[in-house]
Design an enzyme around this catalytic site. Structure first.
Site, PDB file in Angstrom:
ATOM      1  N   ARG A  18      -5.249 -12.882 -10.171  1.00  0.00           N
ATOM      2  CA  ARG A  18      -4.519 -11.693  -9.736  1.00  0.00           C
ATOM      3  C   ARG A  18      -3.228 -11.454 -10.521  1.00  0.00           C
ATOM      4  NH1 ARG A  18      -5.264 -12.184  -3.134  1.00  0.00           N
ATOM      5  NH2 ARG A  18      -7.464 -11.559  -3.143  1.00  0.00           N
TER       6      ARG A  18
ATOM      7  N   HIS B 259      -0.986  -7.860  -5.880  1.00  0.00           N
ATOM      8  CA  HIS B 259      -2.447  -7.744  -5.936  1.00  0.00           C
ATOM      9  C   HIS B 259      -2.828  -6.620  -6.901  1.00  0.00           C
ATOM     10  CE1 HIS B 259      -6.583  -7.296  -4.699  1.00  0.00           C
ATOM     11  NE2 HIS B 259      -6.477  -8.335  -3.885  1.00  0.00           N
TER      12      HIS B 259
ATOM     13  N   ARG C 194      -1.712 -17.319  -5.769  1.00  0.00           N
ATOM     14  CA  ARG C 194      -2.869 -17.649  -4.914  1.00  0.00           C
ATOM     15  C   ARG C 194      -4.119 -16.996  -5.483  1.00  0.00           C
ATOM     16  NH1 ARG C 194      -5.660 -15.081  -1.157  1.00  0.00           N
ATOM     17  NH2 ARG C 194      -4.183 -13.376  -0.831  1.00  0.00           N
TER      18      ARG C 194
ATOM     19  N   LEU D 285      -7.521 -16.956   3.631  1.00  0.00           N
ATOM     20  CA  LEU D 285      -8.250 -17.190   4.880  1.00  0.00           C
ATOM     21  C   LEU D 285      -8.612 -18.667   4.997  1.00  0.00           C
ATOM     22  CD1 LEU D 285     -10.630 -14.071   4.881  1.00  0.00           C
ATOM     23  CD2 LEU D 285      -8.271 -14.265   5.664  1.00  0.00           C
TER      24      LEU D 285
ATOM     25  N   GLY E  58      -2.743 -14.820  14.261  1.00  0.00           N
ATOM     26  CA  GLY E  58      -3.670 -14.583  13.168  1.00  0.00           C
ATOM     27  C   GLY E  58      -4.606 -15.770  12.994  1.00  0.00           C
ATOM     28  N   LEU E  59      -5.184 -15.879  11.814  1.00  0.00           N
ATOM     29  CA  LEU E  59      -6.150 -16.952  11.611  1.00  0.00           C
ATOM     30  C   LEU E  59      -5.509 -18.324  11.762  1.00  0.00           C
ATOM     31  CD1 LEU E  59      -8.359 -15.594   8.719  1.00  0.00           C
ATOM     32  CD2 LEU E  59      -8.833 -15.660  11.161  1.00  0.00           C
TER      33      LEU E  59
ATOM     34  N   HIS F 109       1.390  -8.083  -1.962  1.00  0.00           N
ATOM     35  CA  HIS F 109       0.267  -8.371  -1.072  1.00  0.00           C
ATOM     36  C   HIS F 109       0.422  -9.673  -0.303  1.00  0.00           C
ATOM     37  CE1 HIS F 109      -3.839  -8.607   0.350  1.00  0.00           C
ATOM     38  NE2 HIS F 109      -4.049  -9.726  -0.303  1.00  0.00           N
TER      39      HIS F 109
ATOM     40  N   GLY G  32       2.431 -16.387  16.695  1.00  0.00           N
ATOM     41  CA  GLY G  32       1.460 -15.776  15.801  1.00  0.00           C
ATOM     42  C   GLY G  32       0.048 -16.000  16.297  1.00  0.00           C
TER      43      GLY G  32
END
Length: 636
Positions: free
Chosen positions: A330, A266, A435, A441, A42-43, A401, A40
């Site tokens: 959410r 979401h 969340r 992030l 990603g961040l 989401h 991976g």
């Protein structure tokens, strides 16, 4: 299966500091002797690969995209939380910790969440140093805005492209290490199995997606930063290629899977437009800072929005939750939107949607200010729907989401398989049953930049993995299993496409394991999924061969895993006989329609253990709350 969370002792504000000191270190001269695999980019994965290489380790970084820059983190829009208190509005590390535990409906570990809140300060400093272009006030200070579930402004942002800008920061750090020869990139490589030797993770098996070659890679530690599994619903805001395969194969090799039923719907996505749509488009939660959500008071009111006067509009979130209004968390905002649609007060051609209206904000602040804050999001909405949101309210509706479930990890982010770590959305660690916005992030970068580079060192210094190579029988067996499965998919030669099966699975999951779940519906789902899986292996059609680029084959493998994973998700939702956050069991709600927990029976993490040919075993990790008092969530 042993579940030792390894939570450090002592006051919560000192646990991470003390733990960092207690972690074993690897001598700088010895770090170059270790090989680490990161799956991976990603961040979480990109940050971990760059940081581990910076520390001196040899890193191999894998992704199925054609570039590390195309990881799904790039799609994040709204922002990243940090308890900097730049606004002087009462924010603090403790408030971020408290908001996150409460937002997750008291189903997260206190120690992990407090560490996340502490590290949030470091993340912003790190990213600013990398040159991430956060929005700034006229004074030069970084700007903030509010997100759901909080009454302070702590969300740092770069217009509606925060994920993209943060990923570019991680990417440049990663490329620096690629250029230095410390990271070797493997793009267009999909992880298809985890190799475990003597109970310890020692490598992975991949498929080169361009040549079809099946390859083994050995390492001293393996990190999975492979994201979430929202695409089990077929339609989601995730990238089309996002999948469950890496963590699912790790689960089948012995890694416990925690809380798979915790999925986030979401509240602000563009509503679906037809049966053959391939994905949904997110509209950032940040829009709820200035947009007001409403539906007509009258059922079946089909008038154009500008024809409906204020007196005939129901700003239902402001009515239900006067303290938080449109910034309710959410899970709550999504359920209320569904409630409005179920009552027959939905808007748009299909009636599946609610309005997100900027009329008042434009009148108050002016069009230029709104354009400055959300211009690119408005443009994206207009390009997709043809409506101009400066003049006509957006139509939005909840969509899958994010997933709070994932591989179980201890405080060091290590799974139940020694040597295998899971970071970011791939683990279950920090968000409980729901969340909060702008926290994904934060977790990805906390795990990648600041936590796992230290805890991997502790593992290596302690375990001292013996030398093995890819000639070991475990690698040969794993390669053979990958090839066998690939050949099986290609040889079915049935009549239905892979997408057809995926679409049907998604409809079932959304109907019975989506925003509202019942025992009867989940039992029906648990009967139907095995039938659909059997149909898949009897009638799926996968054209082409395995010796070349074959996207049908790639997709078939992922859908086959979703067809197995969906059953575990439904089973977890059935066994968790309570409502909590995004897991809403219709049988368990308060008189006001809020999620009603059962702390006596379910104040724990549910962890599933795979057994080949037998039902999985459900284990429990008790959750202890010493610093936050358990209570019914209230955002009124």
């Amino acid at each position: 299966m042993e579940l030792n969370a390894r939570i450090p002792s002592g006051p919560i504000q000192d646990k991470w500091t003390k733990h960092r000191f207690d972690l074993k270190l690897v001598n700088p001269a010895n770090k170059r002797k270790y090989e680490i695999i990161v799956v991976g980019t990603g961040l979480a994965g990109g940050a971990a690969a760059a940081t581990l290489a910076e520390l001196g380790y040899n890193v191999r970084n894998f992704c199925f995209q054609d570039s590390a820059r195309r990881a799904h983190s790039i799609a994040a829009q709204g922002g990243i939380n940090a308890a900097k208190n730049y606004q002087g509005d009462g924010d603090s590390i403790y408030r971020l910790f408290y908001d996150t535990v409460k937002g997750g409906d008291f189903r997260a570990r206190e120690a992990n969440v407090h560490r996340l809140a502490e590290i949030s300060l470091n993340i912003i400093d790190q990213c600013v140093a990398q040159g991430v272009p956060f929005a700034r006030e006229y004074s030069g200070y970084l700007a903030n805005r509010s997100f759901g579930g909080a009454q302070v402004s702590r969300t740092f942002y770069a217009r509606g492209q925060t994920g993209q800008q943060l990923l570019l920061g991680a990417y440049q750090a990663l490329m620096r290490q690629v250029a230095a020869g410390k990271v070797k990139m493997y793009t267009r490589h999909e992880m298809l199995d985890l190799v475990v030797i003597d109970g310890v993770a020692r490598g992975i098996v991949t498929r080169d997606m361009l040549t079809g070659r099946i390859e083994s890679h050995v390492a001293d530690a393996v990190l999975l930063g492979t994201g979430g599994y929202s695409n089990v619903f077929y339609l989601s805001t995730n990238a089309k290629g996002s999948n469950v395969t890496a963590v699912w194969r790790a689960y089948k090799r012995g890694a416990g899977f925690a809380n798979p039923c915790y999925t986030q719907i979401h509240p602000t996505s563009i509503p679906p437009s037809g049966d053959y749509q391939s994905k949904l488009t997110l509209m950032s939660e940040s829009l709820r800072n200035d947009g007001r959500i409403w539906v007509p008071k009258q059922q079946g009111d089909r008038r154009a929005p500008h024809e409906i006067p204020d007196s005939e509009r129901d700003y239902y979130l402001e009515r239900y939750y006067p303290s938080f209004g449109n910034l309710a968390p959410r899970d709550i905002a999504s359920r209320r939107a569904k409630e409005m649609v179920d009552e027959g007060r939905g808007v748009g051609p299909s009636g599946v949607g609610v309005y997100l209206d900027f009329r008042d904000a434009i009148q108050r602040l002016g069009r230029d200010v709104i354009a400055d804050r959300y211009g690119n999001l408005f443009e994206m909405y207009r390009n997709i729907t043809g409506d101009n949101p400066y003049e006509v309210p957006m139509r939005i509706y909840p969509a899958p989401h994010y997933t709070m479930g994932g591989l179980w990890v201890d405080y060091n982010l290590m799974t139940t398989v020694p040597g295998l770590f899971a970071i970011g959305e791939a683990n279950f660690s920090d968000h409980g049953a729901n969340r909060l916005g702008a926290s994904a992030l934060m977790q990805g970068l906390a795990d990648g930049y600041f936590i796992v580079p230290l805890t991997v060192g502790d593992y290596l210094a302690t375990a001292k993995p013996p030398t093995v190579d890819t000639s070991h029988a475990a690698f040969r067996d794993a390669e053979a299993e990958v090839a066998r499965r690939q050949d099986a998919l290609l040889s079915v030669n049935g009549s239905r496409s892979v997408s057809d099966f995926h679409r049907e699975l998604g409809r079932l999951m959304w109907e019975y394991c989506g925003m509202a779940r019942t025992a009867d519906g989940l039992k029906l789902l648990l009967n139907r999924i095995p039938e659909l899986r059997e149909e898949f292996w009897r009638d799926v059609r996968v054209p082409g061969s395995g010796a070349t680029l074959n996207q049908s084959l790639e997709n078939a493998g992922r859908v086959a895993d979703f067809l197995e994973f969906g059953e575990l998700m439904a089973l977890d939702a059935l066994e968790r006989d309570e409502s909590a956050g995004g897991h809403f069991r219709v049988e368990h709600q308060t008189e006001e329609g809020e999620a009603k927990r059962n702390d006596e029976r379910f104040s724990h993490v549910a962890v599933w253990e795979y057994r080949e040919g037998a039902a999985p075993i459900r284990h429990e990790e008790p959750l202890e709350f010493e610093y936050v008092q358990l209570a019914q969530r209230s955002y009124k």
